[in-house]
Motif scaffolding. Sequence first.
Motif, short mmCIF file in Angstrom:
data_model
loop_
_atom_site.label_atom_id
_atom_site.label_comp_id
_atom_site.label_asym_id
_atom_site.label_seq_id
_atom_site.Cartn_x
_atom_site.Cartn_y
_atom_site.Cartn_z
N ALA A 179 -6.56 7.06 5.42
CA ALA A 179 -6.63 6.84 3.89
C ALA A 179 -6.65 8.38 3.07
O ALA A 179 -6.16 8.60 2.17
CB ALA A 179 -7.85 6.09 3.47
N ALA A 180 -7.59 9.20 3.85
CA ALA A 180 -7.53 10.75 3.12
C ALA A 180 -6.23 11.15 3.40
O ALA A 180 -5.92 12.03 2.20
CB ALA A 180 -8.78 11.57 3.82
N LEU A 181 -5.43 11.00 4.42
CA LEU A 181 -4.27 11.84 4.46
C LEU A 181 -3.29 11.20 3.43
O LEU A 181 -2.34 11.69 2.97
CB LEU A 181 -3.62 11.36 6.01
N VAL A 182 -3.27 9.80 3.42
CA VAL A 182 -2.25 9.00 2.29
C VAL A 182 -2.42 9.62 0.80
O VAL A 182 -1.68 10.03 0.28
CB VAL A 182 -2.53 7.74 2.19
N LYS A 183 -3.97 10.09 0.48
CA LYS A 183 -4.13 10.58 -0.67
C LYS A 183 -3.80 12.02 -0.98
O LYS A 183 -3.16 12.38 -1.99
CB LYS A 183 -5.94 10.77 -1.08
N SER A 237 14.90 6.93 3.92
CA SER A 237 15.37 5.88 2.93
C SER A 237 14.86 4.37 3.14
O SER A 237 14.67 3.61 2.12
CB SER A 237 16.99 5.66 3.15
N ARG A 238 14.25 4.10 4.32
CA ARG A 238 13.69 3.08 4.49
C ARG A 238 12.22 2.85 3.55
O ARG A 238 11.82 1.48 3.62
CB ARG A 238 13.17 2.60 6.34
N LYS A 239 11.51 3.78 3.40
CA LYS A 239 10.58 3.88 2.69
C LYS A 239 10.59 3.87 1.13
O LYS A 239 9.80 4.00 0.54
CB LYS A 239 9.80 5.12 3.04
N LEU A 240 11.79 3.78 0.63
CA LEU A 240 12.10 3.70 -0.84
C LEU A 240 11.89 2.55 -1.35
O LEU A 240 12.31 1.51 -0.82
CB LEU A 240 13.50 4.36 -0.98
N ARG A 247 3.17 9.42 4.28
CA ARG A 247 3.56 8.74 3.17
C ARG A 247 3.84 7.19 3.48
O ARG A 247 4.74 6.99 4.07
CB ARG A 247 4.85 9.35 2.69
N ALA A 248 3.29 6.46 2.70
CA ALA A 248 3.55 5.18 2.66
C ALA A 248 4.80 4.66 2.06
O ALA A 248 5.59 3.93 2.49
CB ALA A 248 2.40 4.38 2.20
N THR A 249 5.02 5.33 1.09
CA THR A 249 6.47 5.33 0.41
C THR A 249 6.93 6.70 0.04
O THR A 249 6.07 7.43 -0.17
CB THR A 249 6.31 4.59 -0.74
N ALA A 280 5.06 19.84 5.48
CA ALA A 280 3.82 20.31 6.03
C ALA A 280 2.96 18.73 6.35
O ALA A 280 2.12 18.92 7.33
CB ALA A 280 2.78 20.94 5.11
N LEU A 281 3.41 17.68 5.93
CA LEU A 281 2.66 16.57 6.25
C LEU A 281 3.80 15.64 7.19
O LEU A 281 4.74 15.63 7.21
CB LEU A 281 2.65 15.47 5.03
N PRO A 282 2.75 14.95 8.16
CA PRO A 282 3.68 14.23 9.07
C PRO A 282 4.63 13.25 8.36
O PRO A 282 4.03 12.62 7.26
CB PRO A 282 2.27 13.53 10.28
#
Length: 434
Positions: free
Chosen positions: A190-194, A263-266, A229-231, A223-225
């Motif tokens: 959850a911290a990574l998503v924030k 594009s699958r996360k849009l 990103r959920a979206t 820099a982020l894996p």
Amino acid sequence: MKKLSSPDSVTFPGKPTQFSAECWFDDACILDMDYFVKTISGIKAKGVRPDLIGSIIAHYASKWLPDLAYEDANKGLTNFEESPESVTASWMKKRFFVETLVGILPPEKDSLPCNFFLRLLRTANMVNVEPAYREELEKRISWQLDQASLKELMIPSFSHTCGTLLDVELVSRLVKKFVHLDIEGAKSGAALVKVAKLVDCYLAEAAMDSNLSLSEFVALAGALPSHARATDDGLYRAIDTYLKAHPEVTKQERKSLCRLIDSRKLSPEASLHAAQNDRLPVRAVIQVLFSEQAKLNKQLDWSGSFSGIRSPNIGFDPSAARCLSKREVGAQQMEIRKLREEVLRLQSQCNAMQVQIEKLVEKKKGTFFRWKKLGIIPSIKSGSISVVDRIVEGDREGEAAFGRQTPIDLKTKLVRGKNSNTPKHRQWRKSLDS
């Protein structure tokens, strides 16, 4: 020296506090920095909670530097801006002050909020403190980066070698250190998503700077894996902003930017915008359309699995991949609601007609037995079994008692039933004998 009635009443600046009414140290303590350091060391030796020590340090820092306070109106007695000394001497005092504060910070991670560390780092970069103190602040910020706000993260660049307004390289270092903590298991998902949302918002702001290079943008975005990103809507917005502010970007550079987007996360709204975006390369638009087509096929397969009908694997149709707007979706829902109401109305009418048919059949059954005595069989059907079939079955049941009756037997029975003594009957028999 004054003392607090309860040490638990000490809180962070910006929250309800008793420092203004009952402060355990006086102005002399504020003016003498060495005395303050000794006092903090004595408090640590007493075993006071780290968050209380952090609140004391934050309050002390706001007295010296109003920039570190939550409200600029909270100005202290020894404000550097009001000092009659030269600018160079004032900056040297600020440097010594920041380095002293970093040296007495509690080692615990949550002793001070992340936004205070970011404001302290801003001042440290401005007065050019020693690299060791700057690294210590960056480490403390990376521990709590998920608690940072976008406003405090937008630290300006004070280096003359950097052409951008914001210090993008600093944020990249902070994010990489935070991701390293996440790999070690020190941070939750959850911290990574924030942090991913914070980085995307920061990129959207930094992308408006025309001096921001493509390598800096890609380094911070990458820099982020991928699972952070959920979206990818925020990242797409940042890339679109960068393409607007940098129209001179080549086609190859546009392709490298679009590779950052999955594009699958849009979302449907972002996919619709991307499909109509002229700034994106054609290959990226086609990938977005294919992703939306795949999503539609999955939805059709999922819905068809309940009805037992699997949707065919149709070819690519750009019109089918178009995302519907909220107005179109609302119109479709209204149409579906009307169809449901119509189906319910027709079903009620069918039930009423069925009841009437059953009543008619009951009446026909009563008249049928009277017709049967006369040998007349009406062709009335009730449901799936006709009345004629029921009559035949009734006749078959009567054969066991009376035997099979032919038309000749029926005629003989009718003739015998009449009065044989009538003159007409005698004449008819004489004609047969002759």
